[in-house]
Design a protein around this motif. Structure first.
Motif, short mmCIF file in Angstrom:
data_model
loop_
_atom_site.label_atom_id
_atom_site.label_comp_id
_atom_site.label_asym_id
_atom_site.label_seq_id
_atom_site.Cartn_x
_atom_site.Cartn_y
_atom_site.Cartn_z
N GLU A 112 0.83 -1.21 0.00
CA GLU A 112 0.00 0.00 0.00
C GLU A 112 0.87 1.26 0.00
OE1 GLU A 112 -3.23 -0.01 -0.60
OE2 GLU A 112 -2.95 -2.16 -0.73
N VAL A 184 1.97 8.52 7.79
CA VAL A 184 0.52 8.54 7.69
C VAL A 184 -0.02 9.84 8.27
CG1 VAL A 184 -1.59 7.44 8.48
CG2 VAL A 184 0.27 6.04 7.66
N LYS A 188 -1.82 12.72 5.82
CA LYS A 188 -3.23 13.06 6.00
C LYS A 188 -3.47 14.56 5.90
CE LYS A 188 -5.44 9.40 8.47
NZ LYS A 188 -5.82 8.88 9.78
N PHE A 252 -11.92 -1.94 3.59
CA PHE A 252 -11.72 -0.72 2.82
C PHE A 252 -12.78 -0.68 1.73
CE2 PHE A 252 -9.86 -2.42 -1.13
CZ PHE A 252 -9.53 -3.70 -0.71
N TRP A 274 -6.67 7.80 0.26
CA TRP A 274 -7.28 7.68 1.58
C TRP A 274 -7.49 6.22 1.96
CZ3 TRP A 274 -7.21 11.58 4.70
CH2 TRP A 274 -7.32 12.88 4.22
N GLU A 275 -7.94 5.41 0.99
CA GLU A 275 -8.18 3.99 1.30
C GLU A 275 -6.88 3.28 1.65
OE1 GLU A 275 -11.12 2.84 1.63
OE2 GLU A 275 -12.08 4.67 0.88
N SER A 276 -5.81 3.61 0.91
CA SER A 276 -4.52 2.98 1.21
C SER A 276 -4.05 3.37 2.60
CB SER A 276 -3.48 3.39 0.18
OG SER A 276 -3.80 2.86 -1.07
N LEU A 277 -4.24 4.65 2.96
CA LEU A 277 -3.85 5.09 4.30
C LEU A 277 -4.64 4.32 5.34
CD1 LEU A 277 -3.50 8.98 4.13
CD2 LEU A 277 -1.72 7.28 4.36
N SER A 278 -5.94 4.10 5.09
CA SER A 278 -6.75 3.40 6.08
C SER A 278 -6.30 1.94 6.22
CB SER A 278 -8.23 3.52 5.70
OG SER A 278 -8.82 2.27 5.55
N GLU A 281 -3.19 1.99 8.33
CA GLU A 281 -3.50 2.26 9.73
C GLU A 281 -4.06 1.04 10.44
OE1 GLU A 281 -6.01 5.73 9.72
OE2 GLU A 281 -4.40 6.82 10.75
N GLN A 282 -4.87 0.26 9.72
CA GLN A 282 -5.44 -0.92 10.36
C GLN A 282 -4.39 -1.97 10.67
OE1 GLN A 282 -8.94 -2.47 8.21
NE2 GLN A 282 -9.20 -0.41 7.44
#
Lengths: 374, 158
Positions: A112, A184, A188, A252, A274-278, A281-282
């Motif tokens: 990611e 991250v 953001k 995601f 944004w999806e890759s960052l999420s 983060e998970q």
């Protein structure tokens, strides 16, 4: 009467050819486009490939399965980690190796990060293609942080070769988790800046909205994949439909845009950041303990048969197809690269537009020529 | 009316973008990521795992750990490593053993894949941090990694 007809004829424009490339900044590499033009209206676009063909598929038939991995770095160099992962997954599936969870999670995080780095570069270059030079520096600034993470953990910035069949070459660096978290948090605050700087810009919107339209039906029939297909509303994310590594453990959203024009494809990529960052983060807080590598034989021999694995690179669906006869080299290796199929839709998208629109359309195809030629 | 509102909106979006660049223009020193490269050579330190070139570390007795097993030569995809070896009596064990004469490393062909270092059973070769490899003649990029007169460190077995 006759006089006015000759007059009209003399002002009538004729179709003519023009070469775009192979050394043209907007083709992002050595791609030659044969344009048939009437005035400035494009009648036909014929891509001419082969300027950077290195016969990677043939070289794979010579190499052992460990050696193949480093060649895939050189195909789509902006998502080299994901390419490596694709080959390793194919070999591991064929050998029926049990891969530790730690490896899967680290592979997904780095994958990611690679996607974000690729989209950062694309965003910068996209702005530059439509005339906004500033974006180039901002995109590279943020990509630089990811490159530093890669350099510390993998040892290289672009062609990392961090995956090996059976796991990872080394364990992650002790600073890895902290650096990724810093990135991250940093990134953001930067995506809203990207939107302010380019997405909302009136000139950019006029250049991209309604340009290079690809309908959903055409997207399917041309076989395009990745952000290009999702910009036309065609849901095709391999990460969603055939999750690999640790992607089945994360939630995601698949990013879809309905319009199918250049601006829609642009938005897909920005929202994918944004999806890759999420996803990162998970996973970053729960990297499981364990081995970073499973022992394999020094000489890997795949069982006789055919093996296929597909992954989602930053550009779309990459397929790796191996035919093995049971020896230490593959009998035939085939890569289904996303750029090649995406390029095939270019003629359809560009016809009827101006040359400037062609450049904008090509920018959102996000072409990497070594990936097309291999 | 919409003509003027269009102009107004257009100017507004341009000013929004320029507020970003203006912010960075005023705070340019804080966010600078560029390095003064040739001038900062003394302080420039690459990461530990950085892949600059393959090196063979020697200790103070001019001894290395390469047994000449040639696993790196087989692992290399491009023929970058070439080991010229010989057989000789080992002075510590008295056995007739394989030993390296020259460990030739063609940096010009190396793709920095790291497979040689990965397979080395005795950790005889490592990544070096040097990245300044521009030379006038490509033969300067062919190196012999074992130093003249060096020999195998006693006790190293593959």
């Amino acid at each position: 009467m006759q006089e006015s007809a000759t007059l009209n004829n003399s002002f009538k424009s004729e179709e003519y050819f023009i070469n775009m490339g192979p050394q043209h900044p907007a083709t992002h590499g050595v791609l030659r486009l044969l344009l048939t033009i009437d005035g400035e209206i494009i009648k036909k676009v014929e891509p001419d490939l082969g300027y950077i063909h290195r016969s990677i598929e043939k070289m794979c038939e010579r190499d052992s399965y460990q050696q193949i991995v480093h060649l895939t770095d050189r195909m789509d160099y902006l998502s080299s980690h994901i390419n490596n992962e694709a080959v390793c997954l194919t070999v591991e599936n064929a050998l029926e190796l049990e891969i530790p969870d730690r490896v899967k999670v680290i592979r997904t995080i780095i994958g990611e990060l690679t996607r974000i780095a690729s989209h950062c570069l694309w965003w910068g270059v996209m702005g530059m293609d439509v005339g906004a030079l500033t974006t180039y520096f901002y995109g590279f600034r943020d990509r630089e942080m990811i490159n530093d993470i890669f350099e510390e953990t993998c040892g290289a910035r672009l062609t990392m070769n961090y995956n090996v069949p059976g796991g990872l070459m080394w364990d992650i660096h002790p600073n890895f988790i902290k650096r990724v978290k810093d990135f991250v948090a940093h990134f953001k605050t930067k995506i809203p800046e990207y939107n302010k700087l380019l997405t909302g810009n009136i000139i950019f919107q006029k250049r991209t909205k309604g340009v290079g339209v690809l309908s959903k039906e055409d997207a399917i029939s041309f076989g395009v994949s990745g952000p290009v297909a999702r910009g036309s509303g065609y849901s095709c994310d391999v990460r969603k439909y055939h999750p690999y590594s640790a992607l089945d453990k994360v939630t995601f959203n698949e990013v879809l845009e309905a319009d199918g024009d250049t601006f829609a494809r642009y938005n897909v990529r920005i929202r994918e950041l944004w999806e890759s960052l999420s996803i990162i983060e998970q996973l970053i807080d729960n990297i499981p303990d364990g081995e970073h590598r499973v022992k394999t034989n020094a000489v890997i021999k795949l069982p006789k048969g055919e093996f296929y694995q597909k992954v989602e690179t930053a550009r779309g669906e990459l397929g790796v197809y191996i035919i093995s006869t049971g020896t230490k080299n593959p009998y035939r290796m085939k890569f289904r690269s996303p750029g090649f199929s995406n390029l095939s839709a270019l003629n359809h998208m560009a016809v009827g537009g101006k040359i400037g629109d062609l450049v904008a359309t090509m920018a959102t195809l996000d072409l990497v020529i070594p990936d097309i030629d291999r | 009316m919409s003509y003027f509102s269009n102009i107004f909106n257009g100017i507004k979006t341009l000013l929004t973008g320029m507020s970003i660049t203006g912010k960075y223009f005023l705070n340019s020193r804080k966010g600078a990521i560029t390095q003064q490269y040739p001038d900062n050579r003394d302080t420039l330190k690459m990461f530990d795992r950085f892949r600059g070139e393959v090196i063979m570390p020697h200790d103070e007795n001019n001894e290395h750990a390469c047994t000449g097993c040639q696993k790196c030569e087989i692992a290399c995809p491009n023929g970058t490593i070439e080991i010229i070896w010989d057989r000789g009596i080992d002075e510590y064990t008295g056995k007739n053993k394989k030993k390296i004469d020259k460990f030739v490393y063609h940096l010009s062909m190396c793709t920095m894949c790291g497979l040689c270092i990965d397979v080395c059973p005795t950790d005889a070769i490592k990544w070096g941090q040097n990245f300044e490899n521009s030379v006038y003649d490509r033969t300067a990029l062919t190196r012999v990694l074992n130093k003249p007169g060096s020999k195998l460190r006693p006790g190293v077995e593959d």
